[in-house]
Write an enzyme that holds these catalytic residues in place. Structure first.
Site, PDB file in Angstrom:
ATOM      1  N   ASP A  81       0.835  -1.193   0.000  1.00 13.99           N
ATOM      2  CA  ASP A  81       0.000   0.000   0.000  1.00 13.99           C
ATOM      3  C   ASP A  81       0.879   1.255   0.000  1.00 13.99           C
ATOM      4  O   ASP A  81       1.875   1.328   0.722  1.00 13.99           O
ATOM      5  CB  ASP A  81      -0.889  -0.030   1.249  1.00 13.99           C
ATOM      6  CG  ASP A  81      -1.817   1.150   1.345  1.00 13.99           C
ATOM      7  OD1 ASP A  81      -2.660   1.316   0.442  1.00 13.99           O
ATOM      8  OD2 ASP A  81      -1.704   1.916   2.325  1.00 13.99           O
ATOM      9  N   GLU A 120       1.637  -0.424  -5.052  1.00 10.56           N
ATOM     10  CA  GLU A 120       0.744   0.688  -5.372  1.00 10.56           C
ATOM     11  C   GLU A 120       1.683   1.888  -5.501  1.00 10.56           C
ATOM     12  O   GLU A 120       2.135   2.437  -4.494  1.00 10.56           O
ATOM     13  CB  GLU A 120      -0.278   0.913  -4.268  1.00 10.56           C
ATOM     14  CG  GLU A 120      -1.247   2.039  -4.593  1.00 10.56           C
ATOM     15  CD  GLU A 120      -2.193   2.367  -3.445  1.00 10.56           C
ATOM     16  OE1 GLU A 120      -3.344   2.737  -3.732  1.00 10.56           O
ATOM     17  OE2 GLU A 120      -1.781   2.265  -2.266  1.00 10.56           O
TER      18      GLU A 120
END
EC number: 3.2.1.196
Length: 657
Positions: A336, A371
């Protein structure tokens, strides 16, 4: 009272050796560290850690056993302007704890103070760490090691995936156990999935703001104990680890990999007004990026940012990742806000954590997905990650939606995204699989909502619809919301089919959002991070079997097309791809830039994707040969065609010769 022996400085955390427990804790700025253990009656016993090797504090407690509850009190300066926020009145979680007892509730006692320290003791209500012992029979488990070129990713939430599944026993729905149930495994196999990517399973806390509104953090991107499984997904918190590993073992036997979404960019301690759980009280200055005024650099939008350029924090993050691979046999990670991993503070491909992963014989062998952004200046790093990493390809997402739903994308741009965005990812010896293609993800509209809503509807989140992106590239086809006339339903269905076909038959690694294959809707909420309810739980009783079959057929078809499976960049004249206009001729420069949205993509010289993304029925002249439509496009409406396909508006068809 038992005395602590000096013990050993490694490994970090609490480790039982059969005779006692060795405790270790990193803190470069602490002046004293107390180990606090709690008996069955909740009585606290404190021990100064006697060992101090470099920045590691350590001690050995003879006769201690698994099940022992413990925490730390760390003494040091309270100097907020310098980034030091030590407060021994607060019991702290071991960053390497593998099990937590207690809940992270919104309570003033779980705060250290902002400008002045809060000296009220919180041991009575603070969560405690639990010493665990690891004995597990993996039998003959082996990682599937699916080649990247053959990988199909399915992004899912542990609870939401199975909580309403009627064929899974009620007592295990929404749990780790349910992931390994034969019903779920058979479903994933029939769909054609090779990798199950799970939203965060490391223990997380709900933000105080959400708790005050009666909401909770559903997605899990608010970590508090990175080595501990989130207990709410277990049938029993004490057996969470074995339940999780049982599921992984069962998935592996079926040839399905497990990828964990992991949050190494911030912690649940949030900003300076946030709670004190662990890192802030152990060594705030080392664990976080600190501004000159002592506040946090908020490059994550969550109040703080982990300093993954600090050697000790790199060691902590690396140990965490190795734990999940070695102890739980996970097959990879999705990181993330992964740009934080490369901050020094500027983003660098040779940042310390990247280098540590590259040089690790364990971590360098698993799937790594970034990401590729954060919210700091220079935070958009799509295409710039080291060669070991694949990356979420938001270029593909936006292009697919614009082409099919907004009709404003040139053919050349669409083709570039269809060809694994080679302008972005074809560098540093990376392969097409480095592009993780997606049309939707947990963050944003579901696929069905993309064709039913022009605007987000996030009122239930309690922020007056201010949260969530406004750049959705969606199209409600003339009516906001679900339902409508038969014509409206059919047009929306056709758009869903077009988007799924684009996703699953393009070059790169496709990622499918769980529920998109059977029409799940969040009723226009494009930021459902705090909705632990029927808005996010997949309703299998309402699933569209036709759409599921369509999706499975596309995945099966993908696996038959060499140009999509060989994981090699397409080159002109190599027979992998030809781009043709509606007359089966190569496109001119003007057609690429300004031509009508009609295109034929010939893959491996025998599979043809015919596209008519215009508002009118259009004749598409097929290349020479006898063509027939193939599943999921075969049927009475698509017989053998030798010359011309009558392409419906916003339609496409796949042929084979």
């Amino acid at each position: 009272m038992t005395q602590l022996a000096i013990g050993k400085p490694t490994p970090l955390g609490a480790h039982y050796d059969g005779q006692g427990v060795n405790f270790t804790l990193f803190s470069a700025h602490a002046e004293r560290v107390e180990l606090c253990v709690f008996d069955a009656n909740g009585q606290e016993h404190r021990y100064d850690l006697p060992g101090h090797s470099g920045d590691i504090w350590h001690g050995y407690l003879p006769d201690a056993r698994p099940g022992l509850r413990y925490g730390y009190r760390v003494h040091g300066p309270w100097q907020p302007a310098e980034g030091h926020r030590f407060n021994p009145a607060k019991l702290l979680i071991d960053p390497c704890a593998r099990q937590i007892d207690g809940e992270f509730k919104d309570n003033p006692l779980l705060h250290a103070g902002h400008n002045e320290p809060d000296y009220r003791d919180n041991a009575s209500i603070a969560p405690k760490c639990v010493v665990v012992v690891d004995h597990y029979d993996w039998e003959d488990d082996a990682p599937p090691r699916t080649p990247w070129g053959s990988t199909i990713i399915y992004e899912a939430h542990v609870k939401g995936l199975t909580y309403l599944h009627p064929e899974i026993p009620v007592e295990i729905r929404g749990t780790y156990k349910a992931l390994g149930h034969p019903v779920m495994i058979n479903y994933l196999k029939q769909l054609g999935i090779t990798a199950l990517e799970l939203l965060p399973v490391a223990q997380f806390a709900s933000e105080p703001r959400l708790q005050r509104m009666g909401l909770s953090n559903y997605w899990g991107y608010n970590p508090v104990a990175m080595f501990a499984l989130h207990p709410a997904y277990a049938c029993s918190p004490e057996t969470a680890l074995d339940e999780f590993r049982d599921a992984i073992k069962a998935l592996h036997k079926a040839g399905i990999e497990v990828i964990l979404d992991i949050v190494l960019n911030h912690s649940a301690e949030l900003d300076l007004d946030g709670p004190l759980f662990s890192l802030r009280g152990i060594d705030n200055r080392s664990y976080y990026w600190i501004r000159e005024d002592g506040d946090y650099h908020n490059w994550t939008g969550c109040g703080n940012t982990l300093n993954l350029s600090h050697p000790a924090v790199v060691d902590y993050a690396s140990a965490c990742l190795r734990y999940w691979v070695e102890t739980c046999h996970v097959d990879g990670f999705r990181f993330d806000l992964a740009a934080v991993m490369g901050r020094t503070p500027e983003f660098r491909q040779d940042a310390p954590l990247f280098t540590a992963i590259q040089n690790c014989p364990v971590l360098s062998q698993v799937k790594l997905i970034a990401e590729p952004w954060d919210i700091a200046p220079g935070g958009y790093q799509v295409g710039n990650f080291p060669p070991l990493f694949a990356e979420w390809n938001d270029h593909f997402r936006d292009a697919a939606r614009r082409f099919w739903l907004h009709y404003d994308l040139p053919l050349g741009v669409f083709a570039g995204r269809f060809a694994a965005s080679s302008d972005v990812f074809k560098r540093n010896d990376r392969l097409p699989s480095a592009a993780i293609n997606l049309v939707t993800a947990h963050d944003g509209f579901t696929l069905r909502d993309c064709v039913c809503f022009n605007h987000k509807h996030n009122e239930a989140n309690g922020e007056e619809n201010r949260d969530g992106t406004n750049n959705n590239y969606s199209n409600n086809h003339g009516k906001e919301g679900l339902g409508g006339t038969l014509d409206l339903v059919e047009r929306r269905r056709d758009s869903i089919h077009a988007l799924l076909t684009t996703l699953l038959l393009s070059q790169g690694t496709p990622m499918l959002l769980a529920g998109d294959e059977h029409g799940h809707s969040q009723h226009g909420n494009n930021n459902a991070y705090c909705q632990d309810n029927q808005l996010t739980w997949l309703d299998w009783s309402q699933a569209s079997s036709g759409l599921t079959a369509f999706t499975a057929a596309l995945i099966h078809l993908r696996k038959r097309i060499p140009a999509l499976m060989e994981n090699r960049w397409w080159e002109e004249g190599d027979g992998n791809v030809r781009w043709l206009n509606r007359y089966a001729q190569p496109l001119s420069t003007d057609e690429w830039q300004n031509g009508p949205k009609q295109l034929q993509i010939l893959l491996s010289d025998r599979f043809l994707i015919a596209i008519n993304a215009t508002l009118e029925v259009t004749e598409i002249v097929l290349p020479a040969g006898e063509w027939h439509a193939i599943p999921p496009f075969a049927g009475e409406d698509n017989p053998v065609i030798t010359a011309v396909w009558q392409g419906p508006a916003h339609g496409l068809c796949v042929f084979q010769r």
